[in-house]
Design an enzyme around this catalytic site. Structure first.
Site, PDB file in Angstrom:
ATOM      1  N   GLY A 141     -15.807  -6.379  10.994  1.00 47.43           N
ATOM      2  CA  GLY A 141     -14.672  -5.893   9.905  1.00 47.43           C
ATOM      3  C   GLY A 141     -15.389  -6.069   8.720  1.00 47.43           C
ATOM      4  O   GLY A 141     -14.915  -5.529   7.887  1.00 47.43           O
ATOM      5  N   GLY A 154      -0.455   0.816  12.957  1.00 46.86           N
ATOM      6  CA  GLY A 154       0.124   0.414  11.676  1.00 46.86           C
ATOM      7  C   GLY A 154      -0.527   1.168  10.517  1.00 46.86           C
ATOM      8  O   GLY A 154      -1.339   1.928  10.798  1.00 46.86           O
ATOM      9  N   ARG A 158       1.154  -1.465  21.421  1.00 48.33           N
ATOM     10  CA  ARG A 158       2.200  -2.251  22.037  1.00 48.33           C
ATOM     11  C   ARG A 158       3.647  -1.470  21.860  1.00 48.33           C
ATOM     12  O   ARG A 158       4.368  -1.320  23.075  1.00 48.33           O
ATOM     13  CB  ARG A 158       2.302  -3.560  21.079  1.00 48.33           C
ATOM     14  N   ASP A 211     -10.032   2.613   2.255  1.00 50.50           N
ATOM     15  CA  ASP A 211     -10.206   2.074   3.484  1.00 50.50           C
ATOM     16  C   ASP A 211     -10.787   3.234   4.459  1.00 50.50           C
ATOM     17  O   ASP A 211     -11.753   2.770   5.254  1.00 50.50           O
ATOM     18  CB  ASP A 211      -8.837   1.901   4.210  1.00 50.50           C
ATOM     19  N   ALA A 231      -3.469  -0.136   8.848  1.00 49.30           N
ATOM     20  CA  ALA A 231      -4.853   0.263   9.135  1.00 49.30           C
ATOM     21  C   ALA A 231      -5.350   1.026   9.983  1.00 49.30           C
ATOM     22  O   ALA A 231      -6.308   1.697   9.764  1.00 49.30           O
ATOM     23  CB  ALA A 231      -5.450  -1.254   9.510  1.00 49.30           C
ATOM     24  N   LYS A 285       0.802  -1.124  -0.146  1.00 46.84           N
ATOM     25  CA  LYS A 285      -0.189   0.068   0.079  1.00 46.84           C
ATOM     26  C   LYS A 285       0.886   1.419  -0.089  1.00 46.84           C
ATOM     27  O   LYS A 285       0.432   2.414  -0.355  1.00 46.84           O
ATOM     28  CB  LYS A 285      -0.884  -0.033   1.174  1.00 46.84           C
TER      29      LYS A 285
HETATM   30  P1  ATR Z   1      -1.727  -3.097   9.318  1.00 41.57           P
HETATM   31  O1  ATR Z   1      -1.256  -2.695   7.674  1.00 41.57           O
HETATM   32  O2  ATR Z   1      -2.291  -4.619   9.009  1.00 41.57           O
HETATM   33  O3  ATR Z   1      -2.050  -2.012  10.204  1.00 41.57           O
HETATM   34  P2  ATR Z   1       0.999  -3.105  10.287  1.00 41.57           P
HETATM   35  O4  ATR Z   1       1.106  -1.668   9.902  1.00 41.57           O
HETATM   36  O5  ATR Z   1       1.976  -4.157  10.389  1.00 41.57           O
HETATM   37  O6  ATR Z   1      -0.406  -3.819   9.652  1.00 41.57           O
HETATM   38  O7  ATR Z   1       0.515  -2.977  11.899  1.00 41.57           O
HETATM   39  C1  ATR Z   1      -0.043  -3.900  12.752  1.00 41.57           C
HETATM   40  C2  ATR Z   1      -0.351  -3.125  13.990  1.00 41.57           C
HETATM   41  O8  ATR Z   1      -0.783  -4.373  14.837  1.00 41.57           O
HETATM   42  C3  ATR Z   1       0.672  -2.530  14.813  1.00 41.57           C
HETATM   43  O9  ATR Z   1       0.032  -1.444  15.620  1.00 41.57           O
HETATM   44  C4  ATR Z   1       1.251  -3.635  15.782  1.00 41.57           C
HETATM   45  O10 ATR Z   1       1.739  -3.240  16.870  1.00 41.57           O
HETATM   46  P3  ATR Z   1       3.361  -2.590  16.938  1.00 41.57           P
HETATM   47  O11 ATR Z   1       3.399  -1.242  16.380  1.00 41.57           O
HETATM   48  O12 ATR Z   1       3.846  -2.622  18.250  1.00 41.57           O
HETATM   49  O13 ATR Z   1       4.176  -3.640  15.998  1.00 41.57           O
HETATM   50  C5  ATR Z   1      -0.272  -4.204  16.097  1.00 41.57           C
HETATM   51  N1  ATR Z   1       0.139  -5.668  16.569  1.00 41.57           N
HETATM   52  C6  ATR Z   1       0.635  -6.845  15.749  1.00 41.57           C
HETATM   53  N2  ATR Z   1       0.503  -8.014  16.535  1.00 41.57           N
HETATM   54  C7  ATR Z   1       0.288  -7.638  17.866  1.00 41.57           C
HETATM   55  C8  ATR Z   1       0.274  -8.361  19.002  1.00 41.57           C
HETATM   56  N3  ATR Z   1       0.369  -9.555  19.231  1.00 41.57           N
HETATM   57  N4  ATR Z   1      -0.160  -7.469  20.016  1.00 41.57           N
HETATM   58  C9  ATR Z   1      -0.247  -6.276  20.097  1.00 41.57           C
HETATM   59  N5  ATR Z   1      -0.262  -5.593  18.853  1.00 41.57           N
HETATM   60  C10 ATR Z   1       0.137  -6.286  17.951  1.00 41.57           C
END
Ligand code: ATR
Length: 294
Positions: A255, A136, A160, A110, A138, A74
């Site tokens: 969703g 992230g 996190r 989105d 999304a 993206k």
């Molecule tokens: P997307 O495009 O689907 O948003 P991404 O940009 O990789 O994917 O973002 C994933 C999000 O989910 C992030 O906010 C990530 O937290 P971090 O910034 O700490 O990486 C969060 N995330 C993914 N797995 C997680 C987990 N097991 N526990 C808590 N947060 C999680």
């Protein structure tokens, strides 16, 4: 019935991504084309990062009508298209490309998906508190849409990795004057903020298949009856978070609505026809329900 042809030869559309085994876009768009008797072909274009520029070039060469773009591309497609909409620029991601006579224009639908999912609750969100889990890609479209279309009093970004939440809050804060942005990764602060939130949204992958028993709320945090809860995870449809929310009597938004909403906007950009929502929802839910039993 005779198939309707779009502008000459622009019959090809597809989804661009990598490791796309479970994408629902083909079934959603194909069902919609069929319902309206539109003569488009929708394919899956799963390419490695090195091949992405070639793929975009081939969209011009083969006169594609457009494409949906998903993870992990993206952001990567932005420098490869000719123009990017204002909205996609602010969000920093393109999930839809339209080929206007050889000129590729990037959009982000989105945000529209988030808007459509929550529009019914607009009055309850305006001037109230919102908690958004995740920072992230999304989350960016979600935070943008919530701030732009519903003007809450404050948005708490919970993530996190604190640094990612901070970056997002600092970037979006100055863009939306009616909303104050905060960020945290502290469970106690999160729990307190959840108590006063009108709307709670999960944009992380927590709860997505196969980790279906997880949700992003701190242990002991509760959902209340008057709250709205949106989980952008759609597989499974009934995530652990939505089960918790439904159990508390809250208003739950799946969703699947966001998936359909972003698809609807992309479909309308491709075809200039109204998206047949009912037929598409039926097809998507059927696919997800079958997937659940596998
Ligand atoms: P997307 O495009 O689907 O948003 P991404 O940009 O990789 O994917 O973002 C994933 C999000 O989910 C992030 O906010 C990530 O937290 P971090 O910034 O700490 O990486 C969060 N995330 C993914 N797995 C997680 C987990 N097991 N526990 C808590 N947060 C999680």
């Amino acid at each position: 019935m005779k198939l309707q042809r779009h502008s000459e030869h622009q019959r090809l559309i597809g989804i661009i991504g990598h490791k796309l085994a479970h994408t629902l876009s083909p079934v959603m768009h194909t069902t919609a084309f069929k319902k309206l008797n539109l003569d488009f072909t929708y394919g899956v274009m799963d390419v490695t990062p090195e091949m992405l520029p070639n793929l975009i070039a081939s969209m011009r060469a083969l006169n594609f009508r457009g494409a949906n773009v998903t993870v992990p591309y993206k952001q990567d497609v932005i420098p490869l298209v000719d123009e990017v909409s204002e909205e996609a620029k602010v969000i920093g991601a393109v999930n839809t490309i339209v080929n206007n006579s050889g000129r590729l224009v990037g959009y982000n639908t989105d945000a529209h998906g988030v808007y459509i999912s929550l529009a019914y609750y607009a009055d309850s969100i305006k001037n109230n508190h919102v908690v958004i889990f995740g920072a992230g890609g999304a989350a960016r479209a979600t935070v943008y849409a919530v701030a732009k279309f519903f003007s809450p009093k404050r948005i708490m970004i919970v993530n996190r990795t604190l640094e990612n939440a901070k970056k997002m809050a600092e970037e979006f804060g100055p863009k939306f004057k009616l909303t104050k942005f905060f960020f945290t990764n502290d469970p106690e602060t999160t729990t307190r903020e959840l108590e006063v939130a009108a709307l709670i949204i999960n944009t992380t992958s927590v709860g997505m298949k196969p980790l279906v028993n997880f949700h992003p709320l701190p242990t002991n945090a509760k959902v209340q009856k008057n709250q709205i809860v949106l989980d952008i995870v759609y597989n499974p449809i009934d995530t652990a978070l939505l089960q918790l929310a439904a159990g508390a009597g809250a208003k739950v938004v799946s969703g699947v609505e966001m998936l359909l909403g972003q698809g609807a906007k992309a479909f309308e950009l491709f075809t200039h026809h109204e998206f047949p929502m009912h037929a598409a929802r039926e097809a998507v839910v059927k696919e997800l329900t079958q997937d659940m039993h596998q």
